[in-house]
Design an enzyme around this catalytic site. Sequence first.
Site, PDB file in Angstrom:
ATOM      1  N   GLY A   1      -7.508  -1.197  36.129  1.00  0.00           N
ATOM      2  CA  GLY A   1      -8.247   0.225  36.478  1.00  0.00           C
ATOM      3  C   GLY A   1      -9.510  -0.335  36.366  1.00  0.00           C
TER       4      GLY A   1
ATOM      5  N   HIS B   1     -14.633   5.746  30.264  1.00  0.00           N
ATOM      6  CA  HIS B   1     -15.649   5.162  30.646  1.00  0.00           C
ATOM      7  C   HIS B   1     -16.798   5.957  31.530  1.00  0.00           C
ATOM      8  CE1 HIS B   1     -14.844   1.020  30.133  1.00  0.00           C
ATOM      9  NE2 HIS B   1     -13.522   0.930  30.559  1.00  0.00           N
TER      10      HIS B   1
ATOM     11  N   GLN C   1     -18.705   0.084  35.095  1.00  0.00           N
ATOM     12  CA  GLN C   1     -18.255  -1.236  34.827  1.00  0.00           C
ATOM     13  C   GLN C   1     -18.762  -2.166  35.735  1.00  0.00           C
ATOM     14  OE1 GLN C   1     -13.784  -0.243  34.234  1.00  0.00           O
ATOM     15  NE2 GLN C   1     -14.224  -2.079  32.744  1.00  0.00           N
TER      16      GLN C   1
ATOM     17  N   HIS D   1      -7.950   5.876  29.675  1.00  0.00           N
ATOM     18  CA  HIS D   1      -8.970   4.691  29.445  1.00  0.00           C
ATOM     19  C   HIS D   1     -10.176   4.872  30.543  1.00  0.00           C
ATOM     20  CE1 HIS D   1      -9.707   0.453  28.405  1.00  0.00           C
ATOM     21  NE2 HIS D   1     -10.365   0.622  29.555  1.00  0.00           N
ATOM     22  N   GLU D   2      -9.804   4.991  31.696  1.00  0.00           N
ATOM     23  CA  GLU D   2     -10.992   5.018  32.820  1.00  0.00           C
ATOM     24  C   GLU D   2     -11.812   6.205  32.591  1.00  0.00           C
ATOM     25  OE1 GLU D   2     -11.331   2.235  34.121  1.00  0.00           O
ATOM     26  OE2 GLU D   2      -9.423   1.401  33.610  1.00  0.00           O
TER      27      GLU D   2
ATOM     28  N   CYS E   1      -9.902  -4.479  28.333  1.00  0.00           N
ATOM     29  CA  CYS E   1     -10.708  -3.916  29.218  1.00  0.00           C
ATOM     30  C   CYS E   1     -11.578  -4.901  29.728  1.00  0.00           C
ATOM     31  CB  CYS E   1     -11.673  -2.882  28.161  1.00  0.00           C
ATOM     32  SG  CYS E   1     -12.946  -2.249  29.246  1.00  0.00           S
ATOM     33  N   LEU E   2     -11.656  -4.916  31.305  1.00  0.00           N
ATOM     34  CA  LEU E   2     -12.450  -5.810  31.820  1.00  0.00           C
ATOM     35  C   LEU E   2     -13.842  -6.193  31.251  1.00  0.00           C
ATOM     36  CD1 LEU E   2     -11.246  -5.172  35.520  1.00  0.00           C
ATOM     37  CD2 LEU E   2     -10.351  -6.982  33.831  1.00  0.00           C
TER      38      LEU E   2
HETATM   39 ZN    ZN Z   1     -12.078  -0.497  30.607  1.00  0.00          ZN
END
Ligand code: ZN
Length: 184
Positions: free
Chosen positions: A45, A144, A50, A140-141, A98-99
């Site tokens: 995701g 963000h 991000q 999760h997304e 998470c990236l």
């Molecule tokens: Zn994330």
Amino acid sequence: MVLPIYIYGCPVLRKKAKEISTDYKDLNILIENMFETMEKANGVGLAAPQIGLAERIFVVDGSGEAEEFPELKDFRKVFINPKITNRSGKNVSMTEGCLSLPNISESVNRPTEITVEYYDENLEHHIETYKGYAARIIQHEYDHLEGVLFIDKISPIRKRLIKSKLSSMQKGKFKIGYKFKTVS
Ligand code: ZN
């Protein structure tokens, strides 16, 4: 085009993202870039903050893990202006990463089922219910877009334990196989 991923400490990750307007310029290019960036980083995701954009859009692709998680079959989608309208089921703990927080994974509690309203890449409206890992990825997304990170949801003890890791992360002291951008 693969874009740099913004790392913990960048202010955009803490901003509440704003709704995407129907005449958003080059939306298809943004979507393409987000998929490419996510794939390059092996993510399931990626949300617009991000890549430095405080806009309400995220992409997901969990299809590569469908063998282990059948609910992820065909789970390659774009969510524009999403709203989670219902959360139900048990609260279940699962390890998340998470990236934007490289090399950290922690247990996070989330409900197992959600209903989400959103627009797809053709600006068509959907109301869908997701379970299991798919529901987790969406939550999760979605977080963000609200400026929330998964580490906000871990226990105070765990948070204390990763504190020094987080501060070196902000300084770019980590190794990761994708393009990124830190605050300093
Ligand atoms: Zn994330």
